[in-house]
Design an enzyme around this catalytic site. Structure first.
Site, PDB file in Angstrom:
ATOM      1  N   ASP A 246       0.823  -1.201   0.000  1.00 39.23           N
ATOM      2  CA  ASP A 246       0.000   0.000   0.000  1.00 39.23           C
ATOM      3  C   ASP A 246       0.860   1.255   0.000  1.00 39.23           C
ATOM      4  O   ASP A 246       2.088   1.194   0.004  1.00 39.23           O
ATOM      5  CB  ASP A 246      -0.999  -0.012   1.163  1.00 39.23           C
ATOM      6  CG  ASP A 246      -0.332  -0.010   2.526  1.00 39.23           C
ATOM      7  OD1 ASP A 246       0.739   0.620   2.665  1.00 39.23           O
ATOM      8  OD2 ASP A 246      -0.885  -0.621   3.457  1.00 39.23           O
ATOM      9  N   LYS A 268      -4.321   3.110  -1.129  1.00 36.87           N
ATOM     10  CA  LYS A 268      -5.421   4.063  -1.136  1.00 36.87           C
ATOM     11  C   LYS A 268      -5.059   5.208  -0.212  1.00 36.87           C
ATOM     12  O   LYS A 268      -4.389   5.040   0.803  1.00 36.87           O
ATOM     13  CB  LYS A 268      -6.732   3.407  -0.703  1.00 36.87           C
ATOM     14  CG  LYS A 268      -6.664   2.645   0.605  1.00 36.87           C
ATOM     15  CD  LYS A 268      -7.984   1.984   0.928  1.00 36.87           C
ATOM     16  CE  LYS A 268      -8.242   0.802   0.023  1.00 36.87           C
ATOM     17  NZ  LYS A 268      -7.324  -0.319   0.221  1.00 36.87           N
ATOM     18  N   GLY A 300       2.636   0.101   8.986  1.00 38.00           N
ATOM     19  CA  GLY A 300       2.259  -0.055  10.391  1.00 38.00           C
ATOM     20  C   GLY A 300       1.966  -1.494  10.740  1.00 38.00           C
ATOM     21  O   GLY A 300       2.693  -2.412  10.371  1.00 38.00           O
ATOM     22  N   THR A 329       2.990  -0.253  14.860  1.00 36.12           N
ATOM     23  CA  THR A 329       2.010   0.697  14.357  1.00 36.12           C
ATOM     24  C   THR A 329       2.534   2.124  14.469  1.00 36.12           C
ATOM     25  O   THR A 329       3.398   2.425  15.301  1.00 36.12           O
ATOM     26  CB  THR A 329       0.677   0.539  15.101  1.00 36.12           C
ATOM     27  OG1 THR A 329      -0.311   1.343  14.473  1.00 36.12           O
ATOM     28  CG2 THR A 329       0.798   0.944  16.570  1.00 36.12           C
TER      29      THR A 329
END
EC number: 2.1.1.107
Length: 476
Positions: A246, A268, A300, A329
């Site tokens: 991502d 996204k 994360g 994270t």
């Protein structure tokens, strides 16, 4: 080479160890792992060796060394601080052509102990031939971290199936390809997840020529700094056939992916290019059903606002094996790099993580809970709604003077931390590069004192909060 590497079978073979202290105990424990029959000669034994004698795991044969003790032994180890005694042991062993090791005395060693990585029956030995023991130890530590723990059970199971595989696959080439596919595929992943019986069934299925079995690993890439990727995560991306990543995965981490793996962007952002989640879910399943090792690489941690659970639900429905590798994270990594502790006994006894980007039909936010004092509030993907967040928190009791931080591109070289108050949060968020994290709470006041990462810590003058009054001052 100065030493020829040999693996010796010490099972039930007598080995003499001269010495009764800490160093002797260390060598004894290594020999016991190989099921040697350990005989000890020493004036006295330390507590560890005494316990082994009492447990009948070793034999204390004498207090004084004499040559006859060497007659029927396979190896000899001298581990005393008496140089004269060590020399005597060495000379007697040499005269009787017995392999001998005098600890920390390379000139009196006909064999040496290497650094060992034990994944029995898989074993790796590392040695510098006595030239640089510390370097050998450092190499062992690196290999220890890289070699997965399930290698031993993988070798055990494979050994029991070798004959059957040889019967079914007639050529060496067929067998080589079979084992390579097995060790790099679903079989290995099942063992990694401690699913032993399922792995055995997988091996049996793999012998069916038309069978193809893929799998998916959901890997947390951490907040950005490649050094924060876990060792298990690194192993996964270096074994993958395909990596779906991502927008939050840094270029430095993508550089660690196996060179011949296919990289597919499925990211996204709140504003910009979008790949539908349903499309990603189906692509994961399709690739796995083609027999590929698939890694879904997420910034994360995949289970913290990463929609990892939604992706795994689709895989579970189709019976596709999967595993999860947690990641650090952003709330943990970015705040640590900004010098903002999430909890502190004087300022925050709890930390709450929320997302500013929710489903359209999501239930109302419990602002009263989020606005509590003595807690740290961390908001993911909240910069576009910073004005609403600030207004709502103040409406439900948070003071306008509450310290806030907006951390952009956390843990990366481009990390930028803006410090202000709830009153001007919207202004800070508007200027913040993405991705950005909002931190609300008194712990932010510690940033000026604890910030350690990035040159701008020393190059800029930032607002300073006094810890008692939280009154904004300027550093003179």
């Amino acid at each position: 080479m100065n030493y020829f590497p040999v693996f010796a079978d010490l099972n039930n073979r007598p080995v003499l160890v001269v010495g009764g202290g800490t160093i002797a105990a260390r060598k004894v424990n290594l020999l016991l792992k190989a099921n040697a029959e350990v005989r000890i000669t020493a004036q006295k034994l330390n507590a560890e060796l005494t316990a082994l004698v009492e447990q009948d795991r070793i034999i204390w044969i004498a207090k004084e060394f004499h040559g006859e003790q060497i007659r029927n032994v396979f190896l000899v180890v001298a581990a005393t601080d008496d140089e004269q005694l060590n020399e005597q042991v060495f000379q007697v062993a040499e005269s009787r052509q017995k392999l001998v090791n005098v600890v920390d005395d390379q000139a009196r060693c006909s064999f040496i102990f290497p650094s060992i990585i034990d994944r029995s029956p898989i074993q790796v030995a590392v040695s510098s031939g006595g030239a640089a023991p510390v370097l050998a130890r450092l190499l062992r530590e690196k290999l220890e971290a890289l070699l997965p723990q399930h290698l031993g059970v993988m070798a055990d199971i494979s050994g029991k199936w070798r004959h059957k595989v040889k019967q079914q696959l007639k050529t060496i080439t067929e067998r080589r390809r079979f084992w390579e596919s097995l060790f790099n595929g679903r079989f290995s992943r099942l063992l990694k997840n401690r699913q032993i019986e399922a792995a055995k069934k997988e091996l049996e299925l793999q012998l069916t020529k038309d069978y193809q079995g893929g799998s998916v690993s959901l890997v947390g890439a951490g907040p950005g700094d490649a050094g924060l990727l876990t060792l298990k995560g690194l192993q996964e991306i270096q074994q993958a056939d395909v990596v779906l990543y991502d927008a939050l995965v840094s270029a430095e981490i993508l550089d660690l992916v196996r060179r011949d793996a296919e990289l597919i962007f499925v990211g996204k952002r709140a504003q910009g290019r979008q790949v539908a989640q349903q499309e990603t879910n189906q692509l994961l399943a399709d690739l796995a059903l083609q027999g590929k090792r698939v890694v879904r690489l997420k910034g994360g941690d995949p289970f913290v606002f990463g929609r990892g659970g939604e992706e795994l639900e689709v895989l579970a429905q189709q019976g596709i094996p999967f595993s999860v590798v947690p990641g650090i994270t952003a709330a943990i990594g970015a705040t640590a790099y900004a010098g903002i502790p999430l909890t502190h006994r004087d300022y925050a006894q709890s930390a709450v993580f929320v997302t500013g980007h929710r489903k359209a039909d999501a239930s109302d936010i419990e602002w009263q809970t989020l606005a509590r004092s003595n807690q740290t509030l961390v908001i993911y993907m909240g910069t576009l709604k910073a004005a609403t967040i600030a207004q709502s928190l103040q409406q439900y009791g948070r003071a306008a003077s509450t310290p806030v931080a907006v951390i952009s591109q956390g843990t990366q070289e481009t990390q930028h931390t803006q410090i202000g108050t709830l009153k001007n949060l919207a202004e800070l968020a508007e200027k913040a590069p993405t991705p950005a994290l909002i931190v609300v709470g008194e712990v932010v006041s510690l940033h000026e004192k604890l910030a350690w990462f990035g040159e701008d810590k020393f190059a800029q003058k930032r607002p300073h909060f006094t810890l008692d009054s939280l009154r904004i001052e300027r550093v003179a």
